[in-house]
Design a protein around this motif. Sequence first.
Motif, PDB file in Angstrom:
ATOM      1  N   UNK A 132       0.783  -1.051  -0.124  1.00  0.00           N
ATOM      2  CA  UNK A 132       0.078   0.214   0.037  1.00  0.00           C
ATOM      3  C   UNK A 132       0.771   1.063  -0.061  1.00  0.00           C
ATOM      4  N   UNK A 133       1.908   1.282   0.716  1.00  0.00           N
ATOM      5  CA  UNK A 133       2.874   2.216   0.779  1.00  0.00           C
ATOM      6  C   UNK A 133       3.215   3.120  -0.714  1.00  0.00           C
ATOM      7  N   UNK A 134       4.017   2.238  -1.358  1.00  0.00           N
ATOM      8  CA  UNK A 134       4.522   2.724  -2.529  1.00  0.00           C
ATOM      9  C   UNK A 134       3.210   3.049  -3.469  1.00  0.00           C
ATOM     10  N   UNK A 135       2.104   2.312  -3.434  1.00  0.00           N
ATOM     11  CA  UNK A 135       0.844   2.516  -4.525  1.00  0.00           C
ATOM     12  C   UNK A 135       0.516   4.004  -3.838  1.00  0.00           C
ATOM     13  N   UNK A 136       0.179   4.214  -2.680  1.00  0.00           N
ATOM     14  CA  UNK A 136      -0.407   5.432  -2.343  1.00  0.00           C
ATOM     15  C   UNK A 136       0.546   6.464  -2.673  1.00  0.00           C
ATOM     16  N   UNK A 137       1.756   6.283  -2.536  1.00  0.00           N
ATOM     17  CA  UNK A 137       2.759   7.322  -2.850  1.00  0.00           C
ATOM     18  C   UNK A 137       2.841   7.922  -4.261  1.00  0.00           C
ATOM     19  N   UNK A 138       2.443   6.671  -5.110  1.00  0.00           N
ATOM     20  CA  UNK A 138       2.617   6.882  -6.437  1.00  0.00           C
ATOM     21  C   UNK A 138       1.322   7.653  -6.871  1.00  0.00           C
ATOM     22  N   UNK A 139       0.112   7.239  -6.163  1.00  0.00           N
ATOM     23  CA  UNK A 139      -1.261   7.844  -6.396  1.00  0.00           C
ATOM     24  C   UNK A 139      -1.183   9.611  -6.319  1.00  0.00           C
ATOM     25  N   UNK A 140      -0.766   9.877  -5.003  1.00  0.00           N
ATOM     26  CA  UNK A 140      -0.507  11.023  -4.565  1.00  0.00           C
ATOM     27  C   UNK A 140       0.310  11.903  -5.197  1.00  0.00           C
ATOM     28  N   UNK A 141       1.433  11.443  -5.879  1.00  0.00           N
ATOM     29  CA  UNK A 141       2.631  12.010  -6.629  1.00  0.00           C
ATOM     30  C   UNK A 141       1.614  12.406  -7.987  1.00  0.00           C
ATOM     31  N   UNK A 142       1.098  11.451  -8.605  1.00  0.00           N
ATOM     32  CA  UNK A 142       0.104  11.686  -9.831  1.00  0.00           C
ATOM     33  C   UNK A 142      -0.660  12.561  -9.711  1.00  0.00           C
ATOM     34  N   UNK A 143      -1.469  12.783  -8.474  1.00  0.00           N
ATOM     35  CA  UNK A 143      -2.463  13.805  -8.428  1.00  0.00           C
ATOM     36  C   UNK A 143      -1.684  15.259  -8.399  1.00  0.00           C
ATOM     37  N   UNK A 144      -0.727  15.307  -7.441  1.00  0.00           N
ATOM     38  CA  UNK A 144      -0.265  16.527  -7.277  1.00  0.00           C
ATOM     39  C   UNK A 144       0.496  17.191  -8.420  1.00  0.00           C
ATOM     40  N   UNK A 145       1.331  16.376  -9.014  1.00  0.00           N
ATOM     41  CA  UNK A 145       2.175  16.756 -10.369  1.00  0.00           C
ATOM     42  C   UNK A 145       1.748  16.841 -11.486  1.00  0.00           C
ATOM     43  N   UNK A 146       0.439  16.310 -11.422  1.00  0.00           N
ATOM     44  CA  UNK A 146      -0.260  16.225 -12.845  1.00  0.00           C
ATOM     45  C   UNK A 146      -0.628  17.863 -13.070  1.00  0.00           C
ATOM     46  N   UNK A 147      -0.892  18.537 -12.286  1.00  0.00           N
ATOM     47  CA  UNK A 147      -1.330  20.165 -12.610  1.00  0.00           C
ATOM     48  C   UNK A 147      -0.021  20.846 -12.977  1.00  0.00           C
ATOM     49  N   UNK A 148       1.135  20.360 -12.751  1.00  0.00           N
ATOM     50  CA  UNK A 148       2.477  21.207 -12.842  1.00  0.00           C
ATOM     51  C   UNK A 148       3.149  20.696 -14.092  1.00  0.00           C
ATOM     52  N   UNK A 149       2.803  19.607 -14.604  1.00  0.00           N
ATOM     53  CA  UNK A 149       3.457  19.090 -15.813  1.00  0.00           C
ATOM     54  C   UNK A 149       3.189  19.624 -17.374  1.00  0.00           C
ATOM     55  N   UNK A 150       2.110  20.351 -17.293  1.00  0.00           N
ATOM     56  CA  UNK A 150       1.436  20.597 -18.663  1.00  0.00           C
ATOM     57  C   UNK A 150       2.716  21.553 -19.589  1.00  0.00           C
ATOM     58  N   UNK A 151       2.822  20.933 -20.745  1.00  0.00           N
ATOM     59  CA  UNK A 151       3.662  21.453 -21.870  1.00  0.00           C
ATOM     60  C   UNK A 151       5.088  20.598 -21.542  1.00  0.00           C
TER      61      UNK A 151
END
Length: 354
Positions: A132-151
């Motif tokens: 659960x730890x690495x899966x939760x880590x991956x999910x949180x990073x995807x949600x947070x960083x998806x907003x700053x990776x445009x372009x």
Amino acid sequence: MPIQLTTNVSIAKMRSSSSGYFQMLSGARRAAGACSPAMVVRQRAGEDDWQCLGGCGRAHAVGAWVRILGPTGPKFLDEGYIEATGAPTIAGPTDNIRSSASITLSVWNAIFLREAVSRVSGGRAAWVWLLVEPVAHLTILMVVLSAVRHGITLGMDFALFLAIGILGYNLFRNAALRSMAAISANRALFAYRQVKPADVVLVRAFLEGVIQLFVGLIMFAGMSLLGFDVLPYDPLTVMLVYVLFWLFGTGLGLMLSVGSTLIPEVGKVANLFFLPLYFISGVMFTPAMLPPQVREWLLLNPIMQGLELARSAFSPGYTTVTGPDLGYVTAFAFVSFFFGLALHVRFARRLLMQ
């Protein structure tokens, strides 16, 4: 097994006789007596024979454990089981003598089983949290960083980009930090002379490598079921990089285990050090996003170079930079590993006495 007693004078063998007595032959002299199952034998000072200390009577059990002490103090010489025979004979010079390799493998196997049970059943559903730890880590990073990776074009799926970084860094970090605490967690085992401080560190690091291997396989299998392309373009390079991550973490764990045992403050500083290291190792970003001046400094970090090599091996279209070198990562891994072993050899006595 019969006991082999190695002294400054000669080699003696012990077996119990049919009458319930034990006999030892050392050089040209013989000492005979009988002891209880918990008997202790001590070499007489200045003599070439032995005496029984405590509980010396006619009764003893076949298979009793015998401990041999030194002539003038509690210096430990040898130990073993009494073997009953029909006559007071002397065993051959190589009977039932185990090699150093077989003893070491037995020790590692026992420590591995002990560590595995403790790691997996240490708490409620502990084995679930390993995944659960690495899966939760991956999910949180995807949600947070998806907003700053445009372009920003990575040349590979963003989720796979993060998964490679998280698994690689966790393999290195867990091998180092959990190995650092191995000596203090297993200090009771050092009462057995076959167990050395380096044994518990290496076995714990190996266990972490096995755990992270299964966690990675399960995570990539789950991503594949969700439609992600997780098959690497160059699987051999990917496996080599992750092995080097484990070796680097193990070497750092060997060094930190010595430092934290001799100087407890070393462990506290090391725990703080891994937090900023996470942010400068390229887990969440690629060096191509950075200015050239900053990039040159951060690429001195072998973890960042290893992650870039792993991502390039997963996807040939990955946008990377010049500079990552497999030989550089390999040199760091092997130098740290052998330097850590050298520290354990140098401070072996102090680690046992600390």
